[in-house]
Scaffold this motif. Structure first.
Motif, PDB file in Angstrom:
ATOM      1  N   SER A  36       0.830  -1.207   0.000  1.00 56.10           N
ATOM      2  CA  SER A  36       0.000   0.000   0.000  1.00 56.10           C
ATOM      3  C   SER A  36       0.866   1.259   0.000  1.00 56.10           C
ATOM      4  O   SER A  36       1.813   1.383   0.783  1.00 56.10           O
ATOM      5  CB  SER A  36      -0.911   0.009   1.229  1.00 56.10           C
ATOM      6  N   GLN A  41      -3.624   5.319   5.097  1.00 55.02           N
ATOM      7  CA  GLN A  41      -3.888   3.952   5.528  1.00 55.02           C
ATOM      8  C   GLN A  41      -2.785   3.390   6.426  1.00 55.02           C
ATOM      9  O   GLN A  41      -2.933   2.309   6.981  1.00 55.02           O
ATOM     10  CB  GLN A  41      -4.100   3.049   4.311  1.00 55.02           C
ATOM     11  N   ASP A  47      -9.911   3.602   9.601  1.00 56.83           N
ATOM     12  CA  ASP A  47     -10.298   2.556   8.658  1.00 56.83           C
ATOM     13  C   ASP A  47     -11.375   2.991   7.667  1.00 56.83           C
ATOM     14  O   ASP A  47     -11.230   2.823   6.463  1.00 56.83           O
ATOM     15  CB  ASP A  47     -10.781   1.321   9.417  1.00 56.83           C
ATOM     16  N   LYS A  52      -9.895   1.528   3.820  1.00 61.41           N
ATOM     17  CA  LYS A  52      -8.838   0.526   3.847  1.00 61.41           C
ATOM     18  C   LYS A  52      -9.249  -0.755   3.139  1.00 61.41           C
ATOM     19  O   LYS A  52     -10.382  -1.216   3.251  1.00 61.41           O
ATOM     20  CB  LYS A  52      -8.454   0.195   5.290  1.00 61.41           C
ATOM     21  N   VAL A  64      -0.146  -1.277   5.792  1.00 59.80           N
ATOM     22  CA  VAL A  64      -1.425  -0.780   6.296  1.00 59.80           C
ATOM     23  C   VAL A  64      -1.399  -0.994   7.803  1.00 59.80           C
ATOM     24  O   VAL A  64      -0.902  -2.017   8.278  1.00 59.80           O
ATOM     25  CB  VAL A  64      -2.614  -1.520   5.649  1.00 59.80           C
TER      26      VAL A  64
END
Length: 301
Positions: A36, A41, A47, A52, A64
């Motif tokens: 990611s 995130q 979230d 996410k 993350v």
């Protein structure tokens, strides 16, 4: 014949363009792992507002939920963490797929940026954080503009953390970090795939996405975060939290709040595309089949 560099697939595009869905599909097709590249995130507990992605097993995802919202996470730290994640994916025989909308994170890895080593100036940061709380982000943006007018066009000026860091660097070296950066020798054979979506379709997706966020608990998530962290924290400046904070204070109706989040998301997507359009190496696609064709050819090259 020189040895080919390790492969790195990169997926870019504006918010709500379908990057995550495409990345998961490609991870299945090409036995990949996701890395990611999203500056929001990385925060635990954030979230709903950050949408996410939690990919289905056995797809592995990196970077993350890395730090808490009261911790700083720099571009340099992301670069180090991403390189470690990419190396570990290669060691398992997987194709690393760097996916996200934070251009600074993407290019720091792909172009191996040599970022200016300016240590944190805690005194300046405290002053700027106080200014942020008392006078708002626009005040800090004006300060940055005085130091370097080009800076406001090159970073996400809605991101308080980035504005504060840019002021910090500019104050230290008389320049801002995008101009001070240098490209290093690349570590990867990288293919960049970008998703293109019609403007009206993208805006409609954003509206549905934001409405879903409210249905999924964005208000409760914001309340929980505000009970632990002050709204002046840089992490709390991400789209969704300031708007919901206004709603909780009673200065916005719920519908006005939703419309404001949609508007700010769309504005951010335009700034994202300003970055991506400058990169002539990005191959723009409209769907999964088109992306697959380019990737198969690249892998087999």
């Amino acid at each position: 014949m020189s040895k080919r560099l390790p492969l790195l697939l990169t997926i870019v595009g504006p918010t709500a363009s379908g990057k995550s869905d495409l990345a998961v599909h490609l991870a299945r097709m090409f036995d990949g792992e996701l890395v990611s590249a999203d500056s929001r995130q990385v925060y635990r507990g954030m979230d709903v507002a950050t949408a996410k992605l939690y990919p289905p097993a056995p797809i592995r995802q990196h970077l993350v939920d890395v730090v808490n919202p009261d911790e700083l996470y720099s571009v340099q730290q992301f670069k180090l963490d991403a390189r470690e994640a990419i190396t570990s994916a290669h060691a398992r025989g997987k194709l690393p797929i760097l996916v996200g909308g934070t251009a600074l994170f993407i290019y720091a890895v792909v172009q191996n940026w040599k970022l200016p080593e300016v240590p944190p100036n805690e005194t300046l940061r405290k002053q700027l954080t106080a200014d942020l709380q008392k006078r708002g982000l626009p005040f800090l943006v004006k300060q940055l503009e005085k130091l370097d007018p080009l800076a406001v066009a090159g970073i996400d000026v809605k991101n308080a953390r980035r504005v504060i860091r840019a002021i910090e660097v500019a104050s230290a070296i008389g320049n801002w970090f995008l101009q001070a950066r240098k490209k290093g020798r690349t570590h990867y054979d990288s293919l960049k795939i970008g998703i293109t979506v019609d403007t009206e379709i993208l805006r409609e997706r954003m509206k549905k996405r934001v409405e879903k966020m409210f249905q999924s608990g964005l208000v409760d998530e914001t309340k929980k975060l505000l009970s632990k962290y002050p709204s002046s924290r840089p992490s709390m400046s991400g789209i969704g939290y300031p708007e919901v904070s206004e709603y909780l204070k009673g200065t916005l109706t719920k519908q006005e709040c939703i419309e404001k989040v949609v508007s700010h998301t769309y504005q951010y997507s335009k700034r994202q595309m300003t970055w991506w359009k400058k990169d002539k190496e990005i191959i723009w696609v409209k769907g999964k089949d088109e992306a697959e064709r380019f990737i198969k050819k690249w892998v087999a090259n």
